[in-house]
Design a protein around this motif. Structure first.
Motif, mmCIF file in Angstrom:
data_model
loop_
_atom_site.group_PDB
_atom_site.id
_atom_site.type_symbol
_atom_site.label_atom_id
_atom_site.label_comp_id
_atom_site.label_asym_id
_atom_site.label_seq_id
_atom_site.Cartn_x
_atom_site.Cartn_y
_atom_site.Cartn_z
ATOM 1 N N GLU A 145 -8.779 5.574 -5.806
ATOM 2 C CA GLU A 145 -8.644 6.993 -6.117
ATOM 3 C C GLU A 145 -9.946 7.565 -6.668
ATOM 4 N N ARG A 146 -10.639 6.768 -7.464
ATOM 5 C CA ARG A 146 -11.923 7.241 -8.019
ATOM 6 C C ARG A 146 -12.932 7.501 -6.902
ATOM 7 N N LEU A 147 -12.932 6.643 -5.897
ATOM 8 C CA LEU A 147 -13.826 6.853 -4.762
ATOM 9 C C LEU A 147 -13.393 8.063 -3.936
ATOM 10 N N ASN A 148 -12.097 8.220 -3.738
ATOM 11 C CA ASN A 148 -11.610 9.365 -2.969
ATOM 12 C C ASN A 148 -11.936 10.686 -3.648
ATOM 13 N N LEU A 149 -12.014 10.653 -4.982
ATOM 14 C CA LEU A 149 -12.298 11.875 -5.744
ATOM 15 C C LEU A 149 -13.770 11.981 -6.138
ATOM 16 N N SER A 150 -14.596 11.130 -5.558
ATOM 17 C CA SER A 150 -16.018 11.140 -5.880
ATOM 18 C C SER A 150 -16.664 12.465 -5.477
ATOM 19 N N SER B 53 -23.824 7.143 7.828
ATOM 20 C CA SER B 53 -23.744 5.773 7.295
ATOM 21 C C SER B 53 -23.095 5.753 5.921
ATOM 22 N N MET B 54 -23.371 6.766 5.107
ATOM 23 C CA MET B 54 -22.774 6.813 3.775
ATOM 24 C C MET B 54 -21.291 7.162 3.846
ATOM 25 N N LEU B 55 -20.948 8.057 4.754
ATOM 26 C CA LEU B 55 -19.539 8.440 4.888
ATOM 27 C C LEU B 55 -18.692 7.293 5.425
ATOM 28 N N LYS B 56 -19.312 6.391 6.182
ATOM 29 C CA LYS B 56 -18.567 5.228 6.691
ATOM 30 C C LYS B 56 -18.006 4.401 5.547
ATOM 31 N N PHE B 57 -18.784 4.279 4.477
ATOM 32 C CA PHE B 57 -18.309 3.518 3.317
ATOM 33 C C PHE B 57 -17.049 4.150 2.749
ATOM 34 N N PHE B 58 -17.059 5.474 2.579
ATOM 35 C CA PHE B 58 -15.890 6.149 2.013
ATOM 36 C C PHE B 58 -14.710 6.108 2.979
ATOM 37 N N SER B 59 -14.997 6.217 4.277
ATOM 38 C CA SER B 59 -13.920 6.174 5.269
ATOM 39 C C SER B 59 -13.255 4.807 5.283
ATOM 40 N N ALA B 60 -14.056 3.770 5.095
ATOM 41 C CA ALA B 60 -13.514 2.404 5.106
ATOM 42 C C ALA B 60 -12.868 2.029 3.779
ATOM 43 N N ASN B 61 -13.046 2.888 2.781
ATOM 44 C CA ASN B 61 -12.546 2.567 1.443
ATOM 45 C C ASN B 61 -11.050 2.284 1.438
ATOM 46 N N THR C 281 -9.632 -1.449 0.578
ATOM 47 C CA THR C 281 -8.871 -1.648 -0.655
ATOM 48 C C THR C 281 -7.428 -2.041 -0.356
ATOM 49 N N THR C 282 -6.891 -1.558 0.768
ATOM 50 C CA THR C 282 -5.534 -1.963 1.153
ATOM 51 C C THR C 282 -5.466 -3.464 1.397
ATOM 52 N N GLU C 283 -6.506 -4.001 2.021
ATOM 53 C CA GLU C 283 -6.539 -5.448 2.252
ATOM 54 C C GLU C 283 -6.572 -6.208 0.924
ATOM 55 N N TYR C 284 -7.295 -5.664 -0.058
ATOM 56 C CA TYR C 284 -7.351 -6.314 -1.377
ATOM 57 C C TYR C 284 -5.981 -6.271 -2.059
ATOM 58 N N ILE C 285 -5.273 -5.149 -1.896
ATOM 59 C CA ILE C 285 -3.940 -5.024 -2.496
ATOM 60 C C ILE C 285 -2.982 -6.032 -1.869
ATOM 61 N N ARG D 201 0.591 -1.057 3.068
ATOM 62 C CA ARG D 201 -0.507 -0.292 3.672
ATOM 63 C C ARG D 201 -0.235 1.214 3.609
ATOM 64 N N LEU D 202 1.030 1.584 3.663
ATOM 65 C CA LEU D 202 1.402 3.008 3.632
ATOM 66 C C LEU D 202 1.592 3.528 2.209
ATOM 67 N N GLY D 203 1.668 2.618 1.237
ATOM 68 C CA GLY D 203 1.937 3.041 -0.138
ATOM 69 C C GLY D 203 3.361 3.503 -0.338
ATOM 70 N N GLU D 204 4.286 2.966 0.447
ATOM 71 C CA GLU D 204 5.715 3.326 0.345
ATOM 72 C C GLU D 204 6.387 2.385 -0.662
ATOM 73 N N TYR D 205 6.255 2.724 -1.945
ATOM 74 C CA TYR D 205 6.688 1.796 -2.993
ATOM 75 C C TYR D 205 8.207 1.611 -3.026
#
Length: 706
Positions: free
Chosen positions: A601-606, A565-573, A577-581, A124-128
């Motif tokens: 990352e593509r969504l974060n840089l949208s 409402s639109m920003l909620k989608f990006f905030s939840a991104n 996606t962490t759950e999918y990983i 979840r933290l991306g601490e590889y």
């Protein structure tokens, strides 16, 4: 027995707290927790549950302090750890989740469960790096393949995310390769996911020969999740190695098993023309079975494609489009290469297109299938070509009356024919009277075609909707030429009637939104957009249609809810996606993990995300503040730095779907890549201006502080 009794008593005392939390009765949960703690002060699980209830009661600071008190005791009870985990996740403090499991592992270093939770906390933290270490610790405690390959995948992710390419190629990837090779030599590789991870590691190092050896070797037999996956991977490796004869033979063999796979035809033709350009001759082919024959000359390829067409015609069942499209694709490529002699062996473009229309004209996809090959027709033959297509349409003619189709398939052929006529430019020079007649004809056909959709569900699109859309396109094109506002109102009326007949047609609604915004009327747009039930990634790809216009047109109150409402989608991104990983790690879908992270990352840089965030902050200053003090408080909350631009301008992604609207326009009026790039450049310039206004406002607020 006494110990067990103590546990039962604790569980019984905690049950009312759990029930209250499940019922969203946070006040009662706090009361029940206090009641338990009065009786049993050392029951830290009750404190953890109380922290959850406090957090859900908007008492975040109290919850954080109570959770920290529980965490300081370094609990190892499963219920307490789970409660703390829930509390910290709802606070979005994944780092604290990792800390409590680090402490638990220190106390019980041989716990497989605690190590698994710790690994997922690091995911979840991306601490590889920590993932890698925890994965190996897990494998030592419980020697299971998944844990070992979790560690390997963590090394691969370090290679993919590091900015130092040398470090990636010289240290991380070779280390991951050696770890997998060790398992392969010990015959411990068991699952397809492990083989695919091995291939990923080799491909990232461009070791395609070694990857090919893996695919054709014993490990390749584990590639069974998809039909012909092993053969397909072999073909892909041959392409990477530029071994065009073997790639050609492999794709030919694949096409024998599935002659309808369009992507295989594309690779087959690519390999063919590489062989042709290199001067390959059949005598150079390795001997093998007929299935491994290399079709390395144009004549052999023509014969192969014609055989696929003939086999399809002999089949007698429902025809597949692949072989017929492949024949037209081969003709087009030969024509573009100037090999007219070979092209003539296939046939004339007009004859092939007419044959395709005769066999598949009743399918909605027929127009889009034929469109790429219309450029092969001679300009002077376009009108004749369309007339000949009409002979395939069996519409009864009545004297003095409009001939109308008697079934859906006939209607679909006519829709395709009209679309082809427009795409070929035959409607470009119609006089005003002829154009109006065509529009009226299409409107009548649309109305007549509604009878074929009476039994459809409300969520289905009417089969005759394309008639109305084409009429709308024709009238709107006239508006663009004349700028007569009356034409715009006529188009809107046509579309509103269309929505009434086909309420689920998104094309109608998207065009209506565009036209209403053109008129400056935003109010109907929100209802239309909401009715489309745009969800998830479409908030990014389609949001550009109307999100930014609410503020521009002065509808500030609706703009607040739209932007939120639109920003909620990006905030939840990130969370989603962490759950999918995590799921990908659990189920061994390692090859999906880089894809999911790239998607995130593509969504974060949208560009759309940045634009929505800036507009929302500007709107908050307008709507939520009435004096300088409130503006300063809001500025502190937003953490805006006037001198620091947070937007990564060079990395912004254009995620707009600019092809969502159906189009039958001639090629010269189609949207080009250059126009899309110029449009995105303008959007970025506008965002720069809005961002600069926001930072300037922040600077003014800071300067004005006493």
């Amino acid at each position: 027995m006494a110990g067990r009794g103590h546990v039962d008593v604790s569980e019984r005392r905690l049950r009312p707290i759990y029930d209250a939390l499940d019922a969203n009765n946070n006040k009662k949960a706090i009361q029940e927790a206090d009641k338990v703690l009065r009786k049993q002060k050392d029951l830290i699980c009750a404190k953890a549950l109380k922290a959850i209830a406090l957090l859900r009661s908007s008492r975040r600071q109290e919850a954080l302090l109570l959770a920290a008190e529980v965490a300081s005791e370094e609990p190892i009870e499963e219920a307490t750890l789970q409660a703390l985990t829930i509390c910290y996740r709802e606070m979005e403090r994944g780092d604290l989740v990792a800390r409590i499991y680090e402490n638990a592992v220190k106390k019980v270093p041989q716990s497989e469960e605690f190590l698994s939770h710790l690994f997922m906390a690091y995911v979840r933290l991306g601490e590889y790096k920590k993932q890698q270490q925890t994965g190996m610790a897990l494998y030592k405690v419980a020697p299971k393949n998944p844990y070992y390959f979790w560690s390997v995948m963590s090394i691969v992710m370090q290679a993919l995310t590091t900015e130092d390419e040398t470090l990636s190629q010289k240290m991380f990837l070779p280390l991951a390769e050696r770890m997998v090779e060790k398992m392969a030599k010990d015959m411990k590789i068991e699952a397809e996911a492990e083989v695919r991870l091995y291939l990923i590691i080799l491909e990232k190092q461009k070791k395609y020969e070694e990857a090919l050896e893996v695919v054709v070797g014993p490990l390749g037999s584990k590639l069974i999740s998809e039909i012909e996956l092993q053969s397909l991977m072999q073909a892909e490796m041959y392409v990477q190695l530029e071994d065009w004869p073997k790639a050609n033979a492999k794709y030919r063999k694949l096409l024998l098993t599935n002659p309808d796979n369009w992507l295989w035809y594309i690779h087959y033709f690519t390999s063919l023309f590489h062989l042709v350009d290199s001067g390959w001759t059949p005598s150079e082919a390795d001997e093998g079975s007929s299935a491994d024959v290399v079709t390395g000359t144009v004549d052999m390829a023509i014969a192969f494609v014609e055989e696929r067409v003939a086999d399809e015609l002999k089949n007698g069942k429902r025809l597949q489009r692949g072989p017929f499209l492949a024949r037209m694709e081969l003709l087009k490529r030969l024509t573009e290469r100037g090999n007219q002699e070979a092209a003539d062996k296939i046939g004339s473009p007009a004859d092939l297109l007419k044959e395709y229309f005769g066999k598949f004209g009743d399918k909605p996809c027929c127009f889009m299938d034929m469109r790429p090959y219309l450029t092969m027709l001679k300009l002077d033959d376009n009108a004749k070509f369309v007339e000949e297509l009409q002979t395939y349409i069996e519409i009864p003619e009545k004297a003095g009356e409009l001939g109308l189709p008697s079934d859906v398939k006939t209607m679909q052929r006519h829709i395709c024919c009209v679309g082809l006529a427009r795409s070929l430019g035959l409607q470009e020079h119609l006089t005003g009277e002829k154009r109006d007649e065509l529009i009226q004809d299409l409107m009548r056909r649309h109305q007549h075609g509604l009878q074929f959709g009476t039994d459809l569900l409300p969520t289905d699109v009417q089969p005759s909707d394309s008639y109305l859309l084409m009429a709308v396109h024709i009238k709107y094109a006239e508006y663009l030429k004349t700028k007569k506002l009356s034409l715009l109102f006529e188009v809107i009326v046509m579309l509103e009637k269309g929505v009434a007949c086909s309420p689920s047609n998104a094309q109608y609604k998207l065009i209506l939104i565009k036209l209403y915004i053109l008129l400056g009327a935003f109010q109907p747009c929100k209802k239309l957009y909401d009715n489309m039930e745009v969800k998830h990634i479409q908030q990014d790809t389609l949001g550009y249609f109307y999100s930014c216009y609410a503020v521009a047109l002065g509808h500030l109150t609706p703009a607040c809810s739209i932007l939120s409402s639109m920003l909620k989608f990006f905030s939840a991104n990130h969370k989603d996606t962490t759950e999918y990983i995590i799921a990908a790690y659990k189920y061994g879908s390692f090859h999906k993990i880089p894809e999911i992270i790239s998607f995130r990352e593509r969504l974060n840089l949208s560009h759309n995300y940045s634009s929505l965030a800036v507009e929302r902050m500007l709107l908050d200053f307008i709507m939520e503040t009435t004096n300088p003090e409130q503006m300063r408080e809001l500025l502190d909350y937003m953490e805006i730095s006037p001198e620091k631009d947070e937007i990564k301008w060079d990395l912004l992604k254009d995620n707009r779907d600019l092809t969502v609207l159906s189009s039958w326009e001639p090629e010269e009026r189609e949207l080009t890549d250059q126009q899309i790039a110029w449009s995105f450049c303008q959007e970025k310039q506008w965002l720069r201006l809005r961002s600069l206004i926001l930072r300037s406002l922040a600077a003014v607020i800071l300067i004005s502080q006493p």
